[in-house]
Design an enzyme around this catalytic site. Structure first.
Site, PDB file in Angstrom:
ATOM      1  N   HIS A 280       8.406 -30.287 -27.337  1.00 15.66           N
ATOM      2  CA  HIS A 280       8.144 -31.084 -26.133  1.00 15.66           C
ATOM      3  C   HIS A 280       6.791 -30.738 -25.514  1.00 15.66           C
ATOM      4  O   HIS A 280       6.550 -31.074 -24.356  1.00 15.66           O
ATOM      5  CB  HIS A 280       9.276 -30.877 -25.114  1.00 15.66           C
ATOM      6  CG  HIS A 280      10.609 -31.306 -25.646  1.00 15.66           C
ATOM      7  ND1 HIS A 280      10.911 -32.623 -25.926  1.00 15.66           N
ATOM      8  CD2 HIS A 280      11.709 -30.584 -26.004  1.00 15.66           C
ATOM      9  CE1 HIS A 280      12.145 -32.703 -26.407  1.00 15.66           C
ATOM     10  NE2 HIS A 280      12.649 -31.477 -26.468  1.00 15.66           N
TER      11      HIS A 280
ATOM     12  N   TRP B  45      -3.864  -1.926  -1.504  1.00 11.20           N
ATOM     13  CA  TRP B  45      -3.808  -3.167  -2.290  1.00 11.20           C
ATOM     14  C   TRP B  45      -4.333  -4.235  -1.343  1.00 11.20           C
ATOM     15  O   TRP B  45      -3.674  -4.594  -0.372  1.00 11.20           O
ATOM     16  CB  TRP B  45      -2.375  -3.475  -2.719  1.00 11.20           C
ATOM     17  CG  TRP B  45      -2.271  -4.635  -3.664  1.00 11.20           C
ATOM     18  CD1 TRP B  45      -2.398  -4.609  -5.019  1.00 11.20           C
ATOM     19  CD2 TRP B  45      -2.020  -6.002  -3.316  1.00 11.20           C
ATOM     20  NE1 TRP B  45      -2.257  -5.869  -5.539  1.00 11.20           N
ATOM     21  CE2 TRP B  45      -2.030  -6.747  -4.520  1.00 11.20           C
ATOM     22  CE3 TRP B  45      -1.806  -6.679  -2.118  1.00 11.20           C
ATOM     23  CZ2 TRP B  45      -1.820  -8.120  -4.550  1.00 11.20           C
ATOM     24  CZ3 TRP B  45      -1.597  -8.049  -2.146  1.00 11.20           C
ATOM     25  CH2 TRP B  45      -1.604  -8.756  -3.357  1.00 11.20           C
TER      26      TRP B  45
ATOM     27  N   LYS C  95       5.877  -9.134 -19.651  1.00 12.21           N
ATOM     28  CA  LYS C  95       5.446  -7.759 -19.977  1.00 12.21           C
ATOM     29  C   LYS C  95       4.075  -7.788 -20.632  1.00 12.21           C
ATOM     30  O   LYS C  95       3.176  -7.032 -20.274  1.00 12.21           O
ATOM     31  CB  LYS C  95       6.419  -7.063 -20.944  1.00 12.21           C
ATOM     32  CG  LYS C  95       7.705  -6.550 -20.392  1.00 12.21           C
ATOM     33  CD  LYS C  95       7.601  -5.290 -19.585  1.00 12.21           C
ATOM     34  CE  LYS C  95       7.447  -5.588 -18.114  1.00 12.21           C
ATOM     35  NZ  LYS C  95       8.636  -5.927 -17.383  1.00 12.21           N
TER      36      LYS C  95
ATOM     37  N   ARG D 113       1.670   1.871  -5.856  1.00 12.91           N
ATOM     38  CA  ARG D 113       1.904   0.851  -4.828  1.00 12.91           C
ATOM     39  C   ARG D 113       0.638   0.059  -4.495  1.00 12.91           C
ATOM     40  O   ARG D 113       0.688  -0.952  -3.823  1.00 12.91           O
ATOM     41  CB  ARG D 113       2.423   1.517  -3.552  1.00 12.91           C
ATOM     42  CG  ARG D 113       3.739   2.217  -3.727  1.00 12.91           C
ATOM     43  CD  ARG D 113       4.163   2.812  -2.412  1.00 12.91           C
ATOM     44  NE  ARG D 113       4.440   1.772  -1.452  1.00 12.91           N
ATOM     45  CZ  ARG D 113       5.621   1.225  -1.244  1.00 12.91           C
ATOM     46  NH1 ARG D 113       6.650   1.635  -1.949  1.00 12.91           N
ATOM     47  NH2 ARG D 113       5.784   0.288  -0.342  1.00 12.91           N
TER      48      ARG D 113
ATOM     49  N   GLU E  42      10.787 -12.676 -20.215  1.00  8.28           N
ATOM     50  CA  GLU E  42      10.486 -11.308 -19.779  1.00  8.28           C
ATOM     51  C   GLU E  42       9.464 -10.677 -20.731  1.00  8.28           C
ATOM     52  O   GLU E  42       8.537  -9.981 -20.298  1.00  8.28           O
ATOM     53  CB  GLU E  42      11.788 -10.480 -19.724  1.00  8.28           C
ATOM     54  CG  GLU E  42      11.613  -8.976 -19.565  1.00  8.28           C
ATOM     55  CD  GLU E  42      10.938  -8.549 -18.262  1.00  8.28           C
ATOM     56  OE1 GLU E  42      10.682  -9.389 -17.399  1.00  8.28           O
ATOM     57  OE2 GLU E  42      10.646  -7.346 -18.145  1.00  8.28           O
TER      58      GLU E  42
ATOM     59  N   ASN F 195       0.310  -0.551   6.542  1.00 11.37           N
ATOM     60  CA  ASN F 195       0.814  -1.362   5.436  1.00 11.37           C
ATOM     61  C   ASN F 195       1.415  -2.624   6.040  1.00 11.37           C
ATOM     62  O   ASN F 195       2.221  -2.539   6.957  1.00 11.37           O
ATOM     63  CB  ASN F 195       1.890  -0.574   4.667  1.00 11.37           C
ATOM     64  CG  ASN F 195       2.396  -1.338   3.459  1.00 11.37           C
ATOM     65  OD1 ASN F 195       1.794  -2.324   3.038  1.00 11.37           O
ATOM     66  ND2 ASN F 195       3.501  -0.886   2.892  1.00 11.37           N
ATOM     67  N   GLY F 196       0.982  -3.783   5.580  1.00  9.39           N
ATOM     68  CA  GLY F 196       1.521  -5.031   6.108  1.00  9.39           C
ATOM     69  C   GLY F 196       0.403  -6.007   6.400  1.00  9.39           C
ATOM     70  O   GLY F 196      -0.726  -5.840   5.935  1.00  9.39           O
TER      71      GLY F 196
ATOM     72  N   GLU G 299       1.257  -8.989 -18.201  1.00  2.00           N
ATOM     73  CA  GLU G 299       1.080  -8.057 -17.087  1.00  2.00           C
ATOM     74  C   GLU G 299       0.251  -6.835 -17.479  1.00  2.00           C
ATOM     75  O   GLU G 299      -0.644  -6.422 -16.752  1.00  2.00           O
ATOM     76  CB  GLU G 299       2.484  -7.644 -16.633  1.00  2.00           C
ATOM     77  CG  GLU G 299       2.545  -6.750 -15.451  1.00  2.00           C
ATOM     78  CD  GLU G 299       3.988  -6.486 -15.022  1.00  2.00           C
ATOM     79  OE1 GLU G 299       4.901  -6.576 -15.872  1.00  2.00           O
ATOM     80  OE2 GLU G 299       4.194  -6.180 -13.844  1.00  2.00           O
TER      81      GLU G 299
ATOM     82  N   LYS H 271       3.231  -2.187  -7.471  1.00  2.00           N
ATOM     83  CA  LYS H 271       4.658  -2.062  -7.805  1.00  2.00           C
ATOM     84  C   LYS H 271       5.567  -2.756  -6.781  1.00  2.00           C
ATOM     85  O   LYS H 271       6.483  -3.460  -7.153  1.00  2.00           O
ATOM     86  CB  LYS H 271       5.012  -0.570  -7.897  1.00  2.00           C
ATOM     87  CG  LYS H 271       6.437  -0.288  -8.319  1.00  2.00           C
ATOM     88  CD  LYS H 271       6.615  -0.457  -9.793  1.00  2.00           C
ATOM     89  CE  LYS H 271       8.030  -0.165 -10.238  1.00  2.00           C
ATOM     90  NZ  LYS H 271       8.284  -0.809 -11.539  1.00  2.00           N
TER      91      LYS H 271
ATOM     92  N   CYS I 259       0.852  -1.193   0.000  1.00  2.00           N
ATOM     93  CA  CYS I 259       0.000   0.000   0.000  1.00  2.00           C
ATOM     94  C   CYS I 259       0.882   1.235   0.000  1.00  2.00           C
ATOM     95  O   CYS I 259       2.069   1.170   0.275  1.00  2.00           O
ATOM     96  CB  CYS I 259      -0.870  -0.013   1.225  1.00  2.00           C
ATOM     97  SG  CYS I 259      -1.760  -1.565   1.386  1.00  2.00           S
TER      98      CYS I 259
HETATM   99  O1  M6R Z   1      11.025  -4.634  -6.966  1.00  2.00           O
HETATM  100  P1  M6R Z   1      11.425  -5.989  -7.477  1.00  2.00           P
HETATM  101  O2  M6R Z   1      12.388  -5.948  -8.597  1.00  2.00           O
HETATM  102  O3  M6R Z   1      11.887  -6.900  -6.366  1.00  2.00           O
HETATM  103  O4  M6R Z   1      10.077  -6.606  -8.036  1.00  2.00           O
HETATM  104  C1  M6R Z   1       9.999  -7.928  -8.467  1.00  2.00           C
HETATM  105  C2  M6R Z   1       8.755  -8.165  -9.277  1.00  2.00           C
HETATM  106  O5  M6R Z   1       7.614  -7.962  -8.487  1.00  2.00           O
HETATM  107  C3  M6R Z   1       8.688  -7.257 -10.503  1.00  2.00           C
HETATM  108  O6  M6R Z   1       9.812  -7.392 -11.313  1.00  2.00           O
HETATM  109  C4  M6R Z   1       7.431  -7.569 -11.335  1.00  2.00           C
HETATM  110  O7  M6R Z   1       7.522  -8.835 -11.880  1.00  2.00           O
HETATM  111  C5  M6R Z   1       7.275  -6.491 -12.400  1.00  2.00           C
HETATM  112  N1  M6R Z   1       6.012  -5.845 -12.229  1.00  2.00           N
HETATM  113  C6  M6R Z   1       7.373  -6.989 -13.802  1.00  2.00           C
HETATM  114  O8  M6R Z   1       7.240  -5.967 -14.724  1.00  2.00           O
END
Ligand code: M6R
Length: 596
Positions: A497, A78, A478, A28, A474, A104-105, A481, A591, A2
């Site tokens: 496979h 969140w 992207k 966040r 990756e 937060n937590g 996501e 994030k 959060c």
């Molecule tokens: O802050 P971090 O690099 O530890 O975050 C790890 C993942 O949560 C982060 O890379 C996530 O997969 C991204 N949103 C991908 O774009």
């Protein structure tokens, strides 16, 4: 996960200041938001703090109905405990409405605490774990001042938590944490508190990162710190944040994700320049630790894990075996750690709980810890023995782009510190230029057109071999996501496979075909997919008849992966735009993933 923001000081527009702070922290968490402040003189409820909460993103909302005040706290949520509703949104109030908290937590023992509070007459209005804090404070406040009350309450909470509290008719703000980020922004005669330093930039660059077990108390224009456990006075030192306020703003770009992709070339140039002059970066220190280690592990989550996987291939090229392990699996997947091992953790935010857990295990085992993080003062940066700040500037889009590039580049420079030969032909200035070309209008127009073509598809496959395999993974991350299209990143050799069964007429298949030892195999994979009807989008320095669409990138040896990345990042973005989605705040995500 959060976002928390608080202000107390001479400004009479504290609610507005907090509301603006929340906007910059919204990445966040964006399920719901809320702001609490003192009642105005004409308030119908002068005996209670006043709150505005709404579900959804802040968007075009306002807080016009909140009165002017010199103190306010706010929160973007969140959801963990309880659905996304206004009642579950923070801030939460005590029964008498005189105390407000943001949290937060996760309070692991909230069920028991809640039952005890209910038994003594407290009424709960939300389904959250957080609300217990407001009621516990109300109890403690009967016999103690607010700081002592918070210290006593905090000792009852199990789990990793950050809390800020305020009360009716007082300018006092109290905040404490164990394991969740909180930053205190210091300015003359006023105080700011936030869960991320980038939110403080418009107001101050002098900050104190609140250490675990420390309580910050702002009262009567004075900032004090004490041990949350003992109450003993502490004097943490402040530090300067070097980030610029503009770097946390969108500027002329439609989205942070777009802006951050376009910042990559400049970041590559800047890192290359600093590396050349040997300033700041601890490549040698990390290289020495890797050389001496019995086993070296690279740990990260999500995109950071894919960086670790790319690095594995690059280290292998100089004969060094490092083991990448996804943060959330580390405890089960890694053998017992020892003093002779070395763990390098990659984390943009420096707050990812799944990556912090291996770090804490390493600490206990006496294992050395290196960290590559973006956010200065973050938990991981404080836990590591050697921290390399990647200096990508604040990254706001949930989908990482520039932090990925910066982290990867630093890791390549660590490899270079161990063996120059591999890099004799790698010119980072050419890489920066190549990234600019990969994001040129000609390319993005081509990718926009493709995104429109495939926006309604259900599946997308991305194929890579060698070092381009984790780039393909990756790419898939992207795409899924930000565009919610199901995407899979595959090792070319794996097609036959199993995954080939999923390729049907017109399935979009992105093929990464750099001009290296994997080119022929990448083309074979493309052929296999094409034979089953796949529509082949080739990203390569050289075209081939198997490609239905060819996206040309410069041929820069190992540096080509940065150009592949830029193209696939933009493709994900373009798919989100074609589908009318907000790429900066994808559904269900946040994030900083501060819960494990
Ligand atoms: O802050 P971090 O690099 O530890 O975050 C790890 C993942 O949560 C982060 O890379 C996530 O997969 C991204 N949103 C991908 O774009």
């Amino acid at each position: 996960m959060c976002g928390i923001f608080a202000y107390s000081g001479p400004k009479s527009n504290a609610p507005e200041t907090v509301f603006e702070g929340l906007k910059s922290l919204e990445y966040r968490g964006y399920d719901s938001w809320g702001v609490v402040t003192q009642p105005g003189e004409s308030s119908l409820q002068p005996k209670s703090l006043v709150v505005k909460k709404r579900i959804g993103k802040i968007g075009t909302n306002n807080i016009n109905e909140l009165p002017s005040s010199h103190i306010a706290i706010g929160h973007t949520r969140w959801a963990t405990h309880g659905k996304v509703t206004e009642l579950n949104a923070h801030p939460h109030l005590s029964c008498d409405g005189k105390i407000a908290i943001v949290h937060n937590g996760i309070i692991e023992n909230f069920v028991k605490l809640q039952a005890d509070l209910r038994a003594s007459g407290h009424k709960f209005v939300s389904e959250t774990d957080s609300e217990v804090i407001a009621h516990l404070l109300e109890e403690e406040r009967k016999t103690s001042d607010l700081p002592t009350a918070l210290r006593n309450v905090f000792s009852k909470l199990k789990g990793l938590n950050a809390v800020i509290a305020m009360e009716l008719n007082s300018d006092t703000l109290v905040a404490t944490t164990n394991g969740s980020p909180l930053v205190i922004g210091i300015a003359k005669g006023e105080i700011y508190m936030a869960s991320d330093p980038s939110a403080l930039l418009p107001y101050t660059t002098e900050v104190i990162f609140l250490e675990d077990g420390v309580i910050a108390i702002w009262s009567e224009n004075m900032l004090r710190f004490a041990s949350t456990k003992t109450g003993k006075k502490l004097e943490p030192t402040s530090q300067q944040i070097t980030w610029k306020a503009q770097s946390a703003e969108k500027g002329a770009f439609a989205h942070f994700m777009l802006k951050e992709m376009h910042e990559q070339a400049a970041i590559i140039r800047s890192i290359a320049k600093k590396a050349e002059s040997n300033s700041n970066f601890d490549y040698k220190k990390l290289a020495d630790r890797i050389k001496k280690a019995r086993h070296c592990y690279l740990v990260g989550c999500g995109s950071s894990w894919f960086i670790a996987r790319i690095a594995q291939y690059v280290f292998a090229k100089i004969g060094v075996l490092i083991t990448p392990i996804v943060g959330s699996e580390f405890l089960e997947a890694a053998p017992a750690l020892s003093k002779d091992d070395f763990l390098i953790v990659l984390s943009q935010s420096g707050e990812t709980m799944d990556s912090i857990k291996p770090v804490k295990l390493a600490k206990k085992s006496g294992t050395g810890i290196g960290a590559l993080v973006n956010v200065p003062g973050s938990s991981i940066s404080r836990l590591a023995d050697i921290t390399l700040l990647i200096e990508a500037g604040p990254e706001k889009a949930v989908a990482t782009t520039k932090a990925f590039t910066a982290t990867l580049m630093h890791l390549l420079l660590v490899v270079k510190a161990m063996d120059e030969k591999l890099f004799s032909k790698l010119d980072f200035n050419k890489v920066a230029y190549g990234v600019e070309r990969a994001l040129s209008t000609a390319k993005t127009t081509q990718l926009d057109r493709l995104a429109k073509k495939f926006q309604n598809d259900e599946h997308l496959f991305c194929l890579g071999r060698g070092v381009s395999f984790p780039v393909a993974q990756e790419a898939a991350l992207k795409v899924k996501e930000v565009s919610y299209l199901h995407a899979e990143g595959l090792a070319g050799g794996e097609l036959k496979h199993g995954p080939l069964a999923l390729i049907t007429e017109g399935t979009p298949c992105v093929v990464l075909a750099p001009n290296d030892e994997t080119y022929a195999d990448a083309i074979s994979g493309a052929m296999e997919m094409k034979a089953r009807g796949g529509f082949i989008i080739g990203i390569s320095p050289q075209t081939h008849q198997v490609f239905d669409e060819f996206i040309a990138v410069d041929d820069l040896g190992l540096g080509t992966i940065f150009l592949e990345l830029a193209v696939v990042q933009y493709f994900g973005y373009a798919l989100a735009i074609a589908k009318g989605l907000d790429p900066d705040m994808p559904r269900n995500l946040a994030k900083s993933v501060t819960v494990g």
